[in-house]
Design a protein around this motif. Structure first.
Motif, mmCIF file in Angstrom:
data_model
loop_
_atom_site.group_PDB
_atom_site.id
_atom_site.type_symbol
_atom_site.label_atom_id
_atom_site.label_comp_id
_atom_site.label_asym_id
_atom_site.label_seq_id
_atom_site.Cartn_x
_atom_site.Cartn_y
_atom_site.Cartn_z
ATOM 1 N N HIS A 11 0.263 3.079 2.082
ATOM 2 C CA HIS A 11 -0.652 1.935 2.200
ATOM 3 C C HIS A 11 -0.083 0.881 3.131
ATOM 4 O O HIS A 11 1.056 0.990 3.584
ATOM 5 N N HIS B 279 0.864 -2.356 3.004
ATOM 6 C CA HIS B 279 1.844 -3.418 2.764
ATOM 7 C C HIS B 279 3.096 -3.224 3.615
ATOM 8 O O HIS B 279 3.565 -2.101 3.805
ATOM 9 N N ASP C 155 6.180 -3.673 3.062
ATOM 10 C CA ASP C 155 7.355 -3.007 2.485
ATOM 11 C C ASP C 155 7.186 -1.486 2.495
ATOM 12 O O ASP C 155 8.083 -0.758 2.076
ATOM 13 N N HIS C 156 6.028 -1.007 3.006
ATOM 14 C CA HIS C 156 5.811 0.434 3.182
ATOM 15 C C HIS C 156 5.579 0.807 4.649
ATOM 16 O O HIS C 156 5.637 1.987 4.997
ATOM 17 N N HIS D 15 -4.588 -0.635 -6.146
ATOM 18 C CA HIS D 15 -3.503 -1.418 -5.547
ATOM 19 C C HIS D 15 -3.915 -2.256 -4.333
ATOM 20 O O HIS D 15 -3.689 -3.459 -4.295
ATOM 21 N N ASP E 164 2.325 2.883 -4.446
ATOM 22 C CA ASP E 164 2.167 1.764 -5.376
ATOM 23 C C ASP E 164 0.874 1.990 -6.150
ATOM 24 O O ASP E 164 -0.188 2.178 -5.556
ATOM 25 N N HIS F 11 -0.030 -4.506 -9.020
ATOM 26 C CA HIS F 11 0.695 -3.353 -9.561
ATOM 27 C C HIS F 11 0.320 -3.058 -11.002
ATOM 28 O O HIS F 11 0.210 -3.968 -11.829
HETATM 29 ZN ZN LIG Z 1 2.151 -2.337 -2.079
#
Ligand SMILES: [Zn+2]
Length: 462
Positions: free
Chosen positions: A62, A64, A66-67, A162, A188, A405
């Motif tokens: 996805h 975000h 942090d991914h 999410h 997530d 989450h």
């Molecule tokens: Zn995420």
């Protein structure tokens, strides 16, 4: 024989990256940025522990950061193969990576001007041009469709809630014994029963191994009617003649808040002309959410008015429109990024309104330690903003239930919906107390084998 190596999000909730090798071929699932403090963020500069040009494919769960946030660096350092994402993810991935490239350049420019960097010539982690080149590699794959990653290895995306387009990933390949095995990456996992997006869906194949996120593996989200809590705060603030400031993440949380505000407006409790969405990125994300009709749930469709439509509330795209809100004397709701009040336009609004006892600030979710949001929630009497001291006279509130989450019980619910228990389980994307609590729950409540909590760089045979 394949090997899986955990390159990030081990014991932390950012920096997701997992590599699967089949001899000469390898696939990277997510390529995330570390976020949250200088020590973690230094890791973004470490050399990749593999050769980017040697990867066969990249799979994104996805949008975000942090991914996805290290994808432009991966491409700048030689990766030129496909980057698979779901169809609905594509717009958001483009939005966040372009924004990230600009922020990186801006940060380096600022550090150079102020001379506070340890480096004589501060450089961005990557540039907006790197981000633009990366977007050319995106290959959208519909939910539920089979996509060949390399001969004999197949990818399938399943909805994870999410965030718009967020997915769990099933990767199926033949083992050394000739048997087909599926590795399931939860990505997530979102919450069940929240408005706008469809609920998380169960993966179809019995997984030989499961890589499960554990962000809130030790927590239960409180039950509250977010619209009701928000409605009461707004009515009290309006009665005092104040302004409600809602710091919100541009992706996901903002759209959820607009949904609740729209419900209040439909109930005659809020004049939509007094609601301002003050963030160009949130406005763009809202439009992408609004157009993704295939992803909307029945709660969304049940509203008489589209809460995400351009005309539903007042959109402030330009800096001039944003500054004009400072002059406003009448009650208003201002929704602006960032969600933890560490940057973005909301900081200006806080500087302007925190000293006004008639006004209110409503945080929509978790506030990390060290952020301005956390300081305000902890009852700080003053906060520093742009070198000035702002006295806190406004009322400070928190909406507890808004989280992207799944909590502990929802993660267990997601696990119970799998077609069969996995033979092996790896817990990542969670701090150690959360991973340990979830591991215990999986063993005690589901009777699953004891999960493994991988360390960064740790390989596991397929
Ligand atoms: Zn995420």
């Amino acid at each position: 024989m394949a090997t899986v190596t955990f390159h990030g999000a081990c014991g932390v909730v950012t920096g997701s990256a997992t590599r699967i090798d089949w001899g000469e071929s390898s696939v990277l699932v997510d390529c995330g940025l570390y976020q949250g403090g200088e020590e973690l963020e230094q890791r973004n500069w470490a050399p990749f522990p593999f050769r980017p040009s040697a990867l066969t494919a990249v799979v994104v769960t996805h949008a975000h950061l942090d991914h996805t946030g290290l994808l432009p660096r991966l491409a700048a350092e030689g990766y030129s193969g496909p980057i698979y994402c779901t169809g609905p993810s594509r717009g958001l991935v483009s939005l966040v990576l372009q924004d990230a490239g600009e922020l990186q350049e801006e940060g380096a420019r600022y550090a150079r001007q102020k001379g506070y960097s340890r480096h004589p010539d501060p450089r961005p982690l990557y540039t907006s041009e790197d981000a633009r080149q990366t977007l050319k590699l995106l290959r959208p794959v519909p939910f539920g469709a089979d996509q060949e990653l390399l001969p004999g290895v197949r990818l399938r995306y399943v909805r994870a809630g999410h965030l718009l387009g967020a997915a769990s990933v099933e990767i199926t390949a033949k083992g050394a014994d000739g048997e087909r095995r599926t590795w399931c990456f939860s990505g997530d996992v979102g919450r069940y029963g929240v408005p706008i997006l469809k609920d998380p869906e169960p993966p179809a194949d019995p997984p030989a191994a499961l890589l499960l996120e554990s962000t809130y593996g030790d927590r239960r989200h409180p039950e509250e009617d977010a619209a009701e809590v928000l409605g009461r705060i707004i009515e009290e603030t309006y009665a005092r003649g104040g302004v409600v400031i809602i710091p919100a993440f541009a992706l996901g949380r903002t759209q959820e808040i607009l949904y609740h505000l729209s419900r209040l407006a439909e109930a005659g409790r809020l004049d939509p002309a007094t609601v301002f969405l003050d963030s160009p990125m949130a406005i763009d994300a809202t439009r992408i959410y609004d157009r993704a009709e295939s992803e909307h749930d029945e709660d969304f469709d049940a509203l008489a008015n589209d809460p995400l439509a351009a005309g539903r509330f007042v959109h402030c795209r330009t800096v001039g429109q944003s500054k004009a809100l400072n002059a406003r004397g009448e009650p208003a709701v201002i929704v602006a990024a960032s969600g933890m009040a560490n940057g973005g336009r909301v900081v200006h609004h806080l500087l302007h309104r925190l000293g006004d006892p008639r006004s209110a600030v409503v945080f929509a979710g978790y506030q990390a330690a060290g952020t301005r949001g956390r300081a305000l929630l902890d009852g700080a009497e003053t906060v520093a903003i742009y070198g000035q001291t702002a006295w806190v006279k406004a009322k400070i509130h928190q909406l507890q239930s808004l989280s992207a989450h799944a909590d502990r019980d929802e993660l267990l619910r997601w696990c119970r919906a799998l077609p069969a228990p996995p033979q092996r389980i790896f817990l990542n994307h969670g701090e150690d107390p959360a991973r340990k609590a979830l591991a215990a729950a999986l063993v005690d409540e589901l009777g699953w084998p004891r999960p493994h909590l991988p360390l960064t760089g740790e390989p596991a045979p397929w």
